[in-house]
Design an enzyme around this catalytic site. Structure first.
Site, mmCIF file in Angstrom:
data_model
loop_
_atom_site.group_PDB
_atom_site.id
_atom_site.type_symbol
_atom_site.label_atom_id
_atom_site.label_comp_id
_atom_site.label_asym_id
_atom_site.label_seq_id
_atom_site.Cartn_x
_atom_site.Cartn_y
_atom_site.Cartn_z
ATOM 1 N N LYS A 116 0.812 -1.217 0.000
ATOM 2 C CA LYS A 116 0.000 0.000 0.000
ATOM 3 C C LYS A 116 0.846 1.268 0.000
ATOM 4 O O LYS A 116 0.515 2.251 -0.666
ATOM 5 C CB LYS A 116 -0.939 -0.023 1.207
ATOM 6 N N GLU A 200 -3.019 6.635 7.827
ATOM 7 C CA GLU A 200 -3.755 7.641 7.074
ATOM 8 C C GLU A 200 -4.719 8.399 7.979
ATOM 9 O O GLU A 200 -5.168 7.873 9.008
ATOM 10 C CB GLU A 200 -4.565 6.984 5.948
ATOM 11 N N HIS A 235 -14.179 -3.417 9.208
ATOM 12 C CA HIS A 235 -13.557 -2.995 7.957
ATOM 13 C C HIS A 235 -13.738 -4.026 6.848
ATOM 14 O O HIS A 235 -13.034 -3.997 5.847
ATOM 15 C CB HIS A 235 -12.065 -2.699 8.150
ATOM 16 N N ARG A 296 -7.133 -8.280 -8.588
ATOM 17 C CA ARG A 296 -7.832 -9.559 -8.748
ATOM 18 C C ARG A 296 -9.312 -9.277 -8.968
ATOM 19 O O ARG A 296 -9.751 -8.134 -8.906
ATOM 20 C CB ARG A 296 -7.670 -10.407 -7.476
#
Length: 689
Positions: A116, A200, A235, A296
């Site tokens: 990420k 973040e 999440h 994917r």
């Protein structure tokens, strides 16, 4: 086109790929573990090969073995599905080295988007909007703490190599950061073999909107519109829909072009999903920021198929063969609205604790499989009635997808389909999904990732059926069973007649009869009294209230075994399934359970020993937060377990003293295994030496 492919996955995605391949006259090879020897996907494929033990690391993650099987069976390509090896660049490269086609993006694209932090840096260069945060290589705890403090709370810690909500924690204040970071890193290393994280800014009232993209080997790219995946728990996505409510044509094009730019930046090939966090501003406008790219096919791809009429797996196979994309951007049109509900083996009222067990009853609404349904309902499932949901893999049982001309029609169709979904043998989230669909926020499309906690008062611990109707269903079902048994016995006699004095329904030649039923509802014992008289019929007394009871069997198609029950002024149809002493009652209002207690069967039993803290499911002990002799408060974390690829915290049910720890970190434990002993505060502590 390929003549044979190997599917390096299991469950519904393996069945999904097998179905499309069969339609395209492509033979398929399944691989399976010990736990999946009799699985649905094994039978769905033309061939099946055993590859190892039940744990993923012993089977579905053994890419060397999978490649060996592909070559031995003559497969030309490998479809990785999603999860397991689907985003593993080493596996993709190994396929290429072995002369096999990896049905997915090139290894370089997986690598570029797989971490990420690095992908954020790449997207920044490509001009894709980013959320403020720290994406650096430094991973020291003190450095990460300083970066989080500088960004400002709340922040989101995310495993850099992660996905599916694993290795992710929201942190509201600085003093909670260190503990959340440690937990994130543990979960990340267990799930992905990499504990690197990024941090973040946690966007307020965020929506999670993702764009389906496709690229081919000729350098063509398209986006197939968006999916709103804002309804989440832990999440992880619960409901997904397409198109996203409130999406304007301009914003759709902006997000689509940004997603294509992201794919183009890494020379992407095949199906991929670019995920964005969308900030909802007070003036009603929205801004979007790049989160990550999943290299994917996604679990929620069926909603895109429903609104476009396309088979995305077929597209994957054609692109992997070197064919160009079948359509250009201008040729796509949105048709209606689609919603997908993930049916999972879990207990929503207990913090979504995953569940294991056998599917004793697995009843589904009328539907089609792996294609757009003519009547608007589709089910993608990798299990059948009688199968077992094990602790080794994801808790998802099935995906229920509906399609309608409008969102309102799709919502109504989804609720009806969920109502007709009857699962007995383990806890599921089906009723919770009905509560979400019926909530004001979801019905009115007031969406953000905090919808579930915001609507908690109407989503959790809901009793839509109630004791009187549950009791009426128990009594009606019991009497109906007895009547069916007597009818069978009567038919078996030579005269077709049975002695009225031997009847079990309480028949009397004169005067009323009284019968009691011992039961337990919502953990409270209940005695139900049934009076049978010649004039007044059946009278059922529940919790001191007596009402007339009438019932009859329904014989219409699709309702076999259901009962039409009238209790006083209320009338309802109920389908009742026995699971031991527990009766599972399914009604249009909702579903519930009520226990029919056989007093003789429980004679001599004593109450369960208190002070035992047991494993809620099979798994591994990660750590203990206490030691023998420690005093603890109710709700205090005592131990952490890892099961179904997630960490679960065991908390103290009462104030007390830890008497003994019965396992060590790293130990595997069975469901119900006693982890530690806790002496409640009011009892004298007998601490083990």
């Amino acid at each position: 086109m390929f003549k044979k492919i190997l599917i390096a996955n299991r469950g519904e995605i393996a069945c999904r790929v097998a179905a499309t391949a069969a339609r395209m006259a492509i033979r398929t090879v399944a691989v399976y573990s010990d736990a999946d020897a009799g699985a649905k996907h094994v039978q769905a494929c033309d061939e099946a090969v055993f590859i190892g033990g039940s744990a993923p690391k012993d089977s579905y993650l053994r890419w060397e073995k999978i490649i060996e099987v592909a070559k031995a069976t003559g497969a030309e390509a490998i479809h990785p599905g999603y999860g397991f090896l689907s985003e593993n660049e080493a596996f993709a490269q190994a396929c290429a080295d072995a002369g096999l086609v990896f049905i997915g993006p090139p290894p370089s694209a997986i690598l570029a988007m797989g971490l990420k932090a690095e992908s954020k840096q790449l997207m920044e260069k490509a001009g894709v909007p980013l959320v403020p945060g720290y994406h650096g290589a430094g991973q020291g705890a003190a450095l990460l703490q300083r970066e989080a403090d500088a960004i400002g709370y709340p922040v989101l810690i995310k495993a850099s190599a992660g996905g599916g909500g694993k290795g992710m924690r929201a942190v509201d204040k600085s003093e909670d950061f260190a503990e959340a970071l440690a937990s994130c890193k543990r979960e990340a290393i267990n799930s992905f073999g990499d504990d690197a994280v990024l941090i973040e800014k946690y966007v307020q009232r965020p929506r999670h909107i993702e764009i389906q993209v496709f690229g081919d080997t000729q350098g063509n790219y398209v986006y197939l519109f968006e999916r709103d995946c804002s309804v989440q728990r832990r999440h992880q996505k619960v409901l997904e829909e397409a198109p996203a409510p409130g999406m304007t044509a301009d914003m759709r094009e902006q997000m689509g072009q940004a997603a294509v730019a992201a794919a183009r930046a890494v020379n992407y090939v095949g199906a991929g999903t670019v995920e964005f966090i969308v900030e909802q501003k007070p003036d009603g406008s929205m801004s979007f920021f790049f989160m990550e790219m999943n290299t994917r096919l996604q679990v929620e791809h069926p909603v895109t198929e429903a609104i476009t009429g396309l088979d995305l797996v077929e597209w994957q196979l054609r692109v992997a063969c070197g064919e160009p994309l079948p359509l250009q951007q201008s040729e796509f049109k949105i048709n209606g609205h689609a919603i997908e509900a993930r049916i999972c083996a879990e207990t929503p009222d207990n913090n979504f604790l995953p569940a294991t067990g056998s599917l004793q009853v697995y009843g589904l609404p009328a539907h089609s499989s792996f294609e757009r349904a003519a009547h608007g309902v589709r089910v993608d499932s990798g299990v059948r009635q009688g199968d077992t949901i094990s602790p080794f893999y994801d808790s998802m049982v099935a995906k229920l997808i509906v399609h309608g001309s409008t969102r309102e029609e799709a919502l109504a169709r989804l609720d009806a389909a969920l109502m007709q979904t009857h699962i007995v043998g383990l806890s599921t989230n089906v009723q919770f999904l009905r509560h979400v669909v019926g909530s004001a926020s979801f019905a009115q499309a007031q969406l953000d990732t905090a919808l579930i906690p915001r609507e908690a008062s109407v989503l959790f611990h809901q009793d839509k059926v109630g004791l009187p109707l549950a009791a009426a269903a128990l009594v009606a079902h019991t009497l109906d069973q007895e009547a069916q048994a007597e009818h069978t016995a009567q038919a078996a006699t030579a005269q077709g007649w049975i002695d009225p004095w031997a009847r079990r329904d309480g028949w009397r030649s004169h005067g009323p009869s009284l019968r009691s039923f011992s039961s337990v509802y919502q953990e409270q014992p209940q005695v139900l009294l049934l009076t049978r008289g010649h004039a007044q019929g059946l009278q059922l007394m529940v919790d001191g209230q007596s009402e007339t009871l009438q019932f009859q069997r329904l014989h219409k198609a699709g309702s076999e075994g259901a009962l039409d029950i009238t209790l006083g002024a209320r009338r309802i149809q109920a389908q009742v399934h026995d699971h031991g002493e527990v009766l599972h009652v399914f009604t249009p209002l909702g579903a519930t359970t009520i226990t029919r207690v056989d007093a003789l069967a429980h004679a001599g039993e004593t109450q369960a020993e208190g002070g035992r803290l047991t494993a809620p499911m099979p798994g591994k002990v990660v750590s203990f937060a206490v030691k023998a002799g420690d005093g603890v408060k109710k709700g205090q974390p005592l131990a952490v377990m890892d099961a179904m690829k997630m960490e679960h915290t065991i908390a103290a049910p009462v104030d007390g003293t830890v008497a003994e720890l019965l396992y060590a970190p790293g130990d595997q434990v069975a469901e119900g295994a006693e982890l530690l002993r806790l002496v409640p505060l009011e009892q004298p502590a007998a601490v083990a030496a």
